[in-house]
Design an enzyme around this catalytic site. Structure first.
Site, PDB file in Angstrom:
ATOM      1  N   TYR A  52       0.826  -1.223   0.000  1.00  0.00           N
ATOM      2  CA  TYR A  52       0.000   0.000   0.000  1.00  0.00           C
ATOM      3  C   TYR A  52       0.854   1.264   0.000  1.00  0.00           C
ATOM      4  O   TYR A  52       0.350   2.357  -0.269  1.00  0.00           O
ATOM      5  CB  TYR A  52      -0.935   0.053   1.221  1.00  0.00           C
ATOM      6  N   SER A 149      -2.894 -14.250   3.035  1.00  0.00           N
ATOM      7  CA  SER A 149      -3.970 -13.512   2.373  1.00  0.00           C
ATOM      8  C   SER A 149      -4.111 -14.032   0.948  1.00  0.00           C
ATOM      9  O   SER A 149      -3.108 -14.356   0.297  1.00  0.00           O
ATOM     10  CB  SER A 149      -3.650 -12.016   2.353  1.00  0.00           C
ATOM     11  N   ASN A 150      -5.335 -14.152   0.498  1.00  0.00           N
ATOM     12  CA  ASN A 150      -5.624 -14.632  -0.859  1.00  0.00           C
ATOM     13  C   ASN A 150      -5.185 -16.083  -1.080  1.00  0.00           C
ATOM     14  O   ASN A 150      -5.000 -16.512  -2.218  1.00  0.00           O
ATOM     15  CB  ASN A 150      -4.964 -13.733  -1.925  1.00  0.00           C
ATOM     16  N   SER A 198     -12.563  -5.752   1.284  1.00  0.00           N
ATOM     17  CA  SER A 198     -13.562  -5.269   0.312  1.00  0.00           C
ATOM     18  C   SER A 198     -14.952  -5.815   0.605  1.00  0.00           C
ATOM     19  O   SER A 198     -15.633  -6.330  -0.292  1.00  0.00           O
ATOM     20  CB  SER A 198     -13.153  -5.629  -1.125  1.00  0.00           C
ATOM     21  N   PRO A 199     -15.437  -5.732   1.859  1.00  0.00           N
ATOM     22  CA  PRO A 199     -16.767  -6.265   2.171  1.00  0.00           C
ATOM     23  C   PRO A 199     -17.875  -5.553   1.398  1.00  0.00           C
ATOM     24  O   PRO A 199     -18.967  -6.099   1.244  1.00  0.00           O
ATOM     25  CB  PRO A 199     -16.901  -6.033   3.680  1.00  0.00           C
ATOM     26  N   LYS A 240     -12.668  -0.256   3.835  1.00  0.00           N
ATOM     27  CA  LYS A 240     -11.624   0.763   3.771  1.00  0.00           C
ATOM     28  C   LYS A 240     -12.184   2.114   3.363  1.00  0.00           C
ATOM     29  O   LYS A 240     -12.938   2.229   2.409  1.00  0.00           O
ATOM     30  CB  LYS A 240     -10.494   0.334   2.846  1.00  0.00           C
ATOM     31  N   ASN A 250     -20.071   2.940   9.113  1.00  0.00           N
ATOM     32  CA  ASN A 250     -19.671   1.534   8.974  1.00  0.00           C
ATOM     33  C   ASN A 250     -19.699   0.780  10.303  1.00  0.00           C
ATOM     34  O   ASN A 250     -19.671  -0.448  10.317  1.00  0.00           O
ATOM     35  CB  ASN A 250     -18.265   1.425   8.361  1.00  0.00           C
TER      36      ASN A 250
END
Length: 285
Positions: A52, A149-150, A198-199, A240, A250
């Site tokens: 990032y 992750s992923n 990314s919900p 995010k 949120n």
């Protein structure tokens, strides 16, 4: 008590807040303000990554927030390109330095493949090496919990074949319209907590008429419905945003989605990520 006060417990006993702040696409020079704003609202879980490019700003936000460091849960991720033990060790130390922290609460391997070969070649050995580096840093007390992750099931099985620590977390793309139920069940069977990034499907879900109608039924916004959905899947939710108003709304997810509506959301298959389809995780690989 709100969602901001609720935690899950990882398999090693470490507590992780159920709702966190994702910081992808927040510029380094704006990250500290975003983190401080989130902490002021009540967030205690902050997620970043080497990729990032904002670890410095995130770390500054953590260090200069009004809350003691040990009340905050800070995650970062090892760059997906690093598939080598020595490089991984150096990068872990690099993250600690950039964040300006003496420990990281959770560190993940960002992806089982480098981004330019996502879901491509065979990186099994490199992932085992990167994992060994995380295990050693965890053993040394630099990182409180470690994960991936992923990672698909076969990627996890590769790690588990030589691991001394079972990953505490697998951070995945999970949202209404993309619910990898088999993988979620596999992670649960191994006591691997899933974090949903990314919900809100990068906003792609906001235009879905069925989801809009369901949100209306509960008297909530589409993002609130989507965040609640991932929480009811027993995942950490990581929406995010750098916008304090969005951060606040949120957190307003104190309602229960019915079992039938959960099934509807779980079965959704209609998401167009628009401009974000250029990113590997949204490309449908």
């Amino acid at each position: 008590m709100t969602i901001l006060d609720e935690t899950y417990t990882l398999s090693n006993g470490v507590e992780i807040p159920k709702l966190g702040l994702g910081t992808w696409f927040i510029d380094d020079d704006k990250a500290a303000d975003a983190v401080r704003a989130a902490v002021e609202i009540g967030y205690r879980n902050i997620d970043t990554a080497q990729a990032y490019g904002n670890e410095r700003g995130v770390g500054k936000g953590v260090r200069t927030s009004a809350v003691p460091r040990d009340e905050l849960f800070v995650s970062t991720k090892l760059a997906a390109e690093i598939k080598d033990y020595d490089q991984a060790i150096a990068a872990i130390d690099g993250s600690l330095e950039k964040l300006g922290l003496d420990r990281i609460d959770l560190m993940l391997i960002h992806s089982p493949q480098p981004w330019d070969d996502f879901r491509g070649g065979d990186y099994a050995q490199g992932n085992r090496e990167a994992w060994r580096a995380l295990e050693d840093a965890h053993q040394a007390g630099k990182i409180r919990s470690i994960g991936v992750s992923n990672f698909q099931q076969h990627d996890l099985e590769n790690i588990l074949s030589s691991a001394t620590v079972v990953p505490h977390v697998n951070q995945l793309l999970v949202h209404a319209g993309n619910t990898p139920s088999d993988l979620l069940a596999y992670c649960a069977s191994k006591q691997i907590l899933v974090e949903a990034y990314s919900p809100i499907a990068h906003g792609a879900i906001l235009q879905n008429a069925e989801v809009q109608t369901m949100a209306g039924k509960y008297g909530v916004s589409v993002p609130q419905l989507c965040i609640r959905y991932t929480l009811q899947l027993d995942a950490v939710s990581l929406p995010k945003t750098a916008n304090p108003e969005h951060m606040r709304s949120n957190t307003e997810v104190d309602f229960e989605i019915s079992g039938d509506d959960m099934d509807v959301l779980r079965d959704l298959r209609d998401v167009d990520y628009g401009e974000h389809s250029a990113f590997p995780v949204y490309s449908g690989k």
